[in-house]
Design a protein around this motif. Sequence first.
Motif, PDB file in Angstrom:
ATOM      1  N   GLU A  31      77.240 -43.041 -60.969  1.00 49.77           N
ATOM      2  CA  GLU A  31      76.774 -43.544 -59.683  1.00 49.77           C
ATOM      3  C   GLU A  31      77.617 -42.979 -58.544  1.00 49.77           C
ATOM      4  OE1 GLU A  31      76.127 -47.855 -57.555  1.00 49.77           O
ATOM      5  OE2 GLU A  31      76.261 -47.775 -59.729  1.00 49.77           O
ATOM      6  N   LYS A  32      76.948 -42.593 -57.469  1.00 51.26           N
ATOM      7  CA  LYS A  32      77.582 -42.071 -56.254  1.00 51.26           C
ATOM      8  C   LYS A  32      78.335 -40.765 -56.483  1.00 51.26           C
ATOM      9  CE  LYS A  32      77.930 -46.585 -54.145  1.00 51.26           C
ATOM     10  NZ  LYS A  32      78.773 -47.580 -53.521  1.00 51.26           N
ATOM     11  N   ARG A  33      77.978 -40.032 -57.512  1.00 50.92           N
ATOM     12  CA  ARG A  33      78.582 -38.714 -57.792  1.00 50.92           C
ATOM     13  C   ARG A  33      77.478 -37.680 -57.934  1.00 50.92           C
ATOM     14  NH1 ARG A  33      84.382 -38.350 -58.771  1.00 50.92           N
ATOM     15  NH2 ARG A  33      85.027 -40.498 -58.660  1.00 50.92           N
ATOM     16  N   THR A  34      77.720 -36.517 -57.427  1.00 54.81           N
ATOM     17  CA  THR A  34      76.761 -35.431 -57.590  1.00 54.81           C
ATOM     18  C   THR A  34      76.820 -34.959 -59.037  1.00 54.81           C
ATOM     19  OG1 THR A  34      77.111 -34.711 -55.316  1.00 54.81           O
ATOM     20  CG2 THR A  34      76.150 -33.102 -56.826  1.00 54.81           C
ATOM     21  N   PRO A  35      75.698 -34.994 -59.739  1.00 53.22           N
ATOM     22  CA  PRO A  35      75.716 -34.503 -61.125  1.00 53.22           C
ATOM     23  C   PRO A  35      75.870 -32.983 -61.145  1.00 53.22           C
ATOM     24  CG  PRO A  35      73.497 -35.108 -60.489  1.00 53.22           C
ATOM     25  CD  PRO A  35      74.388 -35.493 -59.352  1.00 53.22           C
ATOM     26  N   GLY A  36      76.518 -32.491 -62.151  1.00 49.80           N
ATOM     27  CA  GLY A  36      76.712 -31.055 -62.290  1.00 49.80           C
ATOM     28  C   GLY A  36      75.481 -30.380 -62.864  1.00 49.80           C
ATOM     29  N   PRO A  37      75.508 -29.062 -62.900  1.00 47.22           N
ATOM     30  CA  PRO A  37      74.378 -28.309 -63.456  1.00 47.22           C
ATOM     31  C   PRO A  37      74.299 -28.443 -64.974  1.00 47.22           C
ATOM     32  CG  PRO A  37      76.160 -26.833 -62.843  1.00 47.22           C
ATOM     33  CD  PRO A  37      76.566 -28.194 -62.398  1.00 47.22           C
ATOM     34  N   GLU A  38      73.120 -28.160 -65.513  1.00 50.78           N
ATOM     35  CA  GLU A  38      72.939 -28.191 -66.962  1.00 50.78           C
ATOM     36  C   GLU A  38      73.751 -27.071 -67.595  1.00 50.78           C
ATOM     37  OE1 GLU A  38      69.028 -28.581 -68.465  1.00 50.78           O
ATOM     38  OE2 GLU A  38      68.451 -30.006 -66.916  1.00 50.78           O
ATOM     39  N   PHE A  39      74.145 -27.283 -68.844  1.00 52.38           N
ATOM     40  CA  PHE A  39      74.962 -26.298 -69.552  1.00 52.38           C
ATOM     41  C   PHE A  39      74.510 -26.209 -70.993  1.00 52.38           C
ATOM     42  CE2 PHE A  39      76.959 -30.400 -69.992  1.00 52.38           C
ATOM     43  CZ  PHE A  39      77.385 -30.444 -71.304  1.00 52.38           C
ATOM     44  N   SER A  40      74.989 -25.183 -71.680  1.00 50.87           N
ATOM     45  CA  SER A  40      74.696 -24.990 -73.095  1.00 50.87           C
ATOM     46  C   SER A  40      76.007 -24.921 -73.858  1.00 50.87           C
ATOM     47  CB  SER A  40      73.939 -23.673 -73.314  1.00 50.87           C
ATOM     48  OG  SER A  40      72.718 -23.687 -72.617  1.00 50.87           O
ATOM     49  N   LYS A  41      75.978 -25.383 -75.099  1.00 55.78           N
ATOM     50  CA  LYS A  41      77.162 -25.283 -75.957  1.00 55.78           C
ATOM     51  C   LYS A  41      76.816 -24.469 -77.185  1.00 55.78           C
ATOM     52  CE  LYS A  41      80.545 -27.979 -76.362  1.00 55.78           C
ATOM     53  NZ  LYS A  41      81.542 -28.980 -76.601  1.00 55.78           N
ATOM     54  N   PHE A  42      77.692 -23.554 -77.497  1.00 57.55           N
ATOM     55  CA  PHE A  42      77.585 -22.727 -78.688  1.00 57.55           C
ATOM     56  C   PHE A  42      78.886 -22.933 -79.444  1.00 57.55           C
ATOM     57  CE2 PHE A  42      75.281 -20.665 -75.225  1.00 57.55           C
ATOM     58  CZ  PHE A  42      74.011 -20.636 -75.762  1.00 57.55           C
TER      59      PHE A  42
END
Length: 69
Positions: free
Chosen positions: A32-43
């Motif tokens: 809440e009240k935070r800008t979410p970060g971009p999507e990422f991938s994990k390998f």
Amino acid sequence: MEKRSMTEKEAAEYISMSVSFLRQDRMNGIREKRTPGPEFSKFGRSVRYMKDELDKWLDAYKIKRNNQI
């Protein structure tokens, strides 16, 4: 040939945010009240950010101004 994926350091530079911002977002998720970060991938243990996803994220937080006075 342009790179399609970026390390967290490259992604942070590309979006002008800190590596810490990306790490906290991955660990804490949407808060809440935070800008979410971009999507990422994990390998395995490697984290990668796709350029297309970073561009979408930047566009989503663009502020459109009404230039009427």
